[in-house]
Motif scaffolding. Structure first.
Motif, short mmCIF file in Angstrom:
data_model
loop_
_atom_site.label_atom_id
_atom_site.label_comp_id
_atom_site.label_asym_id
_atom_site.label_seq_id
_atom_site.Cartn_x
_atom_site.Cartn_y
_atom_site.Cartn_z
N ALA A 92 0.82 -1.21 0.00
CA ALA A 92 0.00 0.00 0.00
C ALA A 92 0.86 1.26 0.00
CB ALA A 92 -0.93 0.00 1.22
N LEU A 93 1.93 1.24 0.77
CA LEU A 93 2.82 2.40 0.83
C LEU A 93 3.53 2.59 -0.51
CD1 LEU A 93 4.30 1.94 4.40
CD2 LEU A 93 2.55 3.57 3.66
N ARG A 94 3.94 1.50 -1.12
CA ARG A 94 4.60 1.60 -2.42
C ARG A 94 3.61 2.08 -3.49
NH1 ARG A 94 7.99 -3.52 -4.07
NH2 ARG A 94 8.64 -2.06 -5.70
N ALA A 95 2.33 1.81 -3.28
CA ALA A 95 1.31 2.25 -4.25
C ALA A 95 1.05 3.74 -4.15
CB ALA A 95 0.01 1.48 -4.01
N GLY A 96 1.58 4.37 -3.10
CA GLY A 96 1.43 5.82 -2.99
C GLY A 96 0.68 6.30 -1.78
N ALA A 97 0.32 5.39 -0.87
CA ALA A 97 -0.40 5.80 0.33
C ALA A 97 0.48 6.69 1.21
CB ALA A 97 -0.84 4.58 1.13
N SER A 98 -0.10 7.73 1.77
CA SER A 98 0.62 8.65 2.64
C SER A 98 0.29 8.42 4.11
CB SER A 98 0.28 10.10 2.28
OG SER A 98 0.67 10.38 0.96
N GLY A 99 -0.69 7.58 4.36
CA GLY A 99 -1.07 7.29 5.73
C GLY A 99 -1.68 5.91 5.82
N PHE A 100 -1.67 5.33 7.01
CA PHE A 100 -2.19 3.98 7.19
C PHE A 100 -2.76 3.92 8.60
CE2 PHE A 100 -1.46 -0.03 4.80
CZ PHE A 100 -2.27 -0.84 5.56
N LEU A 101 -4.07 3.69 8.70
CA LEU A 101 -4.74 3.70 9.99
C LEU A 101 -5.56 2.44 10.20
CD1 LEU A 101 -6.11 7.37 9.95
CD2 LEU A 101 -4.16 6.53 11.29
N LEU A 102 -5.75 2.08 11.45
CA LEU A 102 -6.62 0.96 11.79
C LEU A 102 -8.06 1.45 11.85
CD1 LEU A 102 -4.50 -0.72 14.60
CD2 LEU A 102 -4.45 -1.12 12.14
N LYS A 103 -9.01 0.57 11.57
CA LYS A 103 -10.42 0.97 11.55
C LYS A 103 -10.95 1.33 12.93
CE LYS A 103 -12.14 -1.15 7.32
NZ LYS A 103 -13.20 -1.99 6.71
N ASP A 104 -10.26 0.91 13.98
CA ASP A 104 -10.72 1.28 15.32
C ASP A 104 -10.08 2.58 15.79
OD1 ASP A 104 -8.11 0.49 15.77
OD2 ASP A 104 -8.60 -1.01 17.29
N VAL A 105 -9.55 3.35 14.85
CA VAL A 105 -8.93 4.63 15.18
C VAL A 105 -9.93 5.54 15.90
CG1 VAL A 105 -9.56 5.63 12.94
CG2 VAL A 105 -7.65 6.59 14.22
N VAL A 111 -9.49 12.45 12.36
CA VAL A 111 -9.55 13.82 11.83
C VAL A 111 -8.14 14.41 11.73
CG1 VAL A 111 -10.38 16.16 12.27
CG2 VAL A 111 -11.88 14.19 12.72
N HIS A 112 -7.33 14.17 12.76
CA HIS A 112 -5.96 14.67 12.75
C HIS A 112 -5.18 14.08 11.58
CE1 HIS A 112 -2.00 15.93 14.12
NE2 HIS A 112 -1.61 14.66 14.09
N ALA A 113 -5.35 12.79 11.35
CA ALA A 113 -4.63 12.11 10.27
C ALA A 113 -4.96 12.73 8.92
CB ALA A 113 -4.97 10.62 10.26
N ILE A 114 -6.23 13.00 8.68
CA ILE A 114 -6.64 13.59 7.40
C ILE A 114 -6.02 14.97 7.24
CG2 ILE A 114 -8.58 14.42 6.06
CD1 ILE A 114 -8.28 11.32 6.31
N ARG A 115 -6.00 15.75 8.29
CA ARG A 115 -5.42 17.10 8.20
C ARG A 115 -3.92 17.03 7.95
NH1 ARG A 115 -9.01 19.11 13.35
NH2 ARG A 115 -10.84 19.83 12.16
N VAL A 116 -3.25 16.11 8.61
CA VAL A 116 -1.80 15.97 8.45
C VAL A 116 -1.46 15.57 7.01
CG1 VAL A 116 0.19 14.53 9.05
CG2 VAL A 116 -1.25 15.46 10.85
N VAL A 117 -2.16 14.58 6.49
CA VAL A 117 -1.89 14.11 5.13
C VAL A 117 -2.26 15.19 4.11
CG1 VAL A 117 -2.60 12.44 3.38
CG2 VAL A 117 -2.09 11.67 5.70
N ALA A 118 -3.37 15.89 4.33
CA ALA A 118 -3.77 16.95 3.40
C ALA A 118 -2.74 18.07 3.35
CB ALA A 118 -5.13 17.51 3.81
#
Length: 218
Positions: A92-105, A111-118
């Protein structure tokens, strides 16, 4: 305003994340998708800033969707999974993902993760970071890309890439190189641009795969 697409084949999960994110004053969910094909179509149509992708979806999974979106758009991508031991983290990271989170986040962490990646940064859950490091240290992952690929970098930029692979921040790189933080940031930007990388996560992967950094050695 951060424009988003949320993609997950589980409707309750997808709607839940979309409601949390859309409730933020600075985030707008412009589309939802139930599989990878719909996610790609939504990214093409809406050109969002961030796409939240479930890694395991029917038809076209999140990794393949990320590869397509990464090639066709400048969208940032955050991957979701149920288990922190997911074998597809590296892919997933090699495919270009900038973040990786668990569904129980937690709500606030999502919200913080989305802002950081954006904002152009990368974000990984601690357990995922450990998993990525284990991937490098437990397998022979060097030499997958030609060392000649780094020939476009200056000596300072190559040093910057090494420090990125060590997890150093821009201020830490600046201190080590005895330059301003602005200059360090410029070096980082040059590394990403010259190597055609989306973010710091891909820079770390490139450093290992070219053999510039060897697992277990500092």
């Amino acid at each position: 305003m951060i424009r988003m697409v949320v993609a997950d084949d589980q409707e309750l999960v997808r709607v839940g994340f979309a409601m949390i994110l859309d409730a933020q004053a600075d985030i707008e969910v412009v589309a939802e998708a139930g599989n990878g094909f719909e996610a790609v179509a939504a990214a093409r149509e809406h050109r969002p800033d961030v796409v939240l992708l479930d890694i395991r979806m029917p038809g076209l999974d999140g990794i393949e969707a990320a590869r397509i979106i990464g090639v066709e758009t400048v969208c940032r991508m955050v991957m979701l999974t149920t288990f922190d031991q997911d074998d597809h983290i590296f892919d997933a990271l090699r495919a270009g993902a900038s973040g990786f989170l668990l569904k129980d986040v937690r709500r606030d962490d999502l919200v913080h993760a989305i802002r950081v990646v954006a904002a152009g940064e990368s974000l990984l859950a601690p357990s995922v970071t450990r998993r990525l490091i284990d991937q490098f240290t437990s397998t022979d992952s060097t030499g997958l890309l030609p060392m000649e690929r780094l020939a476009v970098l200056t000596n300072r930029e190559r040093t910057t890439l090494q420090m990125l692979a060590e997890g150093k921040s821009n201020p830490e790189i600046a201190a080590a190189m005895v330059v301003s933080t602005h200059t360090a940031k410029t070096h980082v930007s040059n590394v990403l641009t010259k190597l055609g990388l989306r973010d710091r996560v891909q820079a770390v992967i490139a450093a290992y795969e070219t053999g510039l950094v060897v697992p277990g050695q500092r």
